[in-house]
Design a protein around this motif. Sequence first.
Motif, PDB file in Angstrom:
ATOM      1  N   UNK A  19       0.831  -1.201   0.000  1.00  0.00           N
ATOM      2  CA  UNK A  19       0.000   0.000   0.000  1.00  0.00           C
ATOM      3  C   UNK A  19       0.867   1.253   0.000  1.00  0.00           C
ATOM      4  N   UNK A  20       1.861   1.269   0.859  1.00  0.00           N
ATOM      5  CA  UNK A  20       2.732   2.448   0.955  1.00  0.00           C
ATOM      6  C   UNK A  20       3.503   2.681  -0.338  1.00  0.00           C
ATOM      7  N   UNK A  21       4.042   1.632  -0.918  1.00  0.00           N
ATOM      8  CA  UNK A  21       4.802   1.804  -2.162  1.00  0.00           C
ATOM      9  C   UNK A  21       3.908   2.264  -3.300  1.00  0.00           C
ATOM     10  N   UNK A  22       2.662   1.808  -3.312  1.00  0.00           N
ATOM     11  CA  UNK A  22       1.716   2.264  -4.332  1.00  0.00           C
ATOM     12  C   UNK A  22       1.438   3.748  -4.175  1.00  0.00           C
ATOM     13  N   UNK A  23       1.158   4.165  -2.951  1.00  0.00           N
ATOM     14  CA  UNK A  23       0.875   5.581  -2.683  1.00  0.00           C
ATOM     15  C   UNK A  23       2.080   6.450  -3.033  1.00  0.00           C
TER      16      UNK A  23
END
Length: 202
Positions: free
Chosen positions: A90-94
């Motif tokens: 999730x963090x890498x996508x954001x």
Amino acid sequence: MNNSRGRRAGKPDTRAQILDAAREAFLNGGYAATSMRSIAAAAGVDVALLSYHFSSKQGLFAAAMELPVRPGELIEHALDAPLEQWPGRILRTVLRVWDDPDMGPVLVQTVMATVARESGTSGFVEFLETELLGRLRGRLAGRDADARATGVLMTIAGLLMTRYVLKVPTMANASPEEIVRIATPGIAIHLRGARLREPSGT
């Protein structure tokens, strides 16, 4: 047989009219309460034309608010993994989207524009709640699914505010992997002990 259904004859700017009507509707009425049919009525076109141009309500919102990506679809992709991988994915996508030199500034401008407008945050906030929070909540089982999903979204919202809107130096200057290292525990704690919802039909 009338083949012109869904198109306004002699109006080459119909797409722009739809986007104008959608922007007003989403900002004033909110994402959840605004229907494709009501936007079509405001634009003076057949509702089928909205699906033809924008595929879905989320697609129309993204276009109307000039979002270069569809956050809900990106989150869905990030969640297609074992639960323990969710925080990092999730963090890498954001970060990948918001750090992009072309997409990031547009997203920040969209947030700032909706905040600056009276009652303007409702559409964007409801979009986040429906398309992001809703997708997280829909993947989790148990009565605490809503609380867990809300906790994850709060962590992401805090990251976006401090890194991209307020530009707090410690956060704004950190590398993506530093942010992942710092923020992963904050997301992971909300998912500790969580269970995935069983796919329908199983």
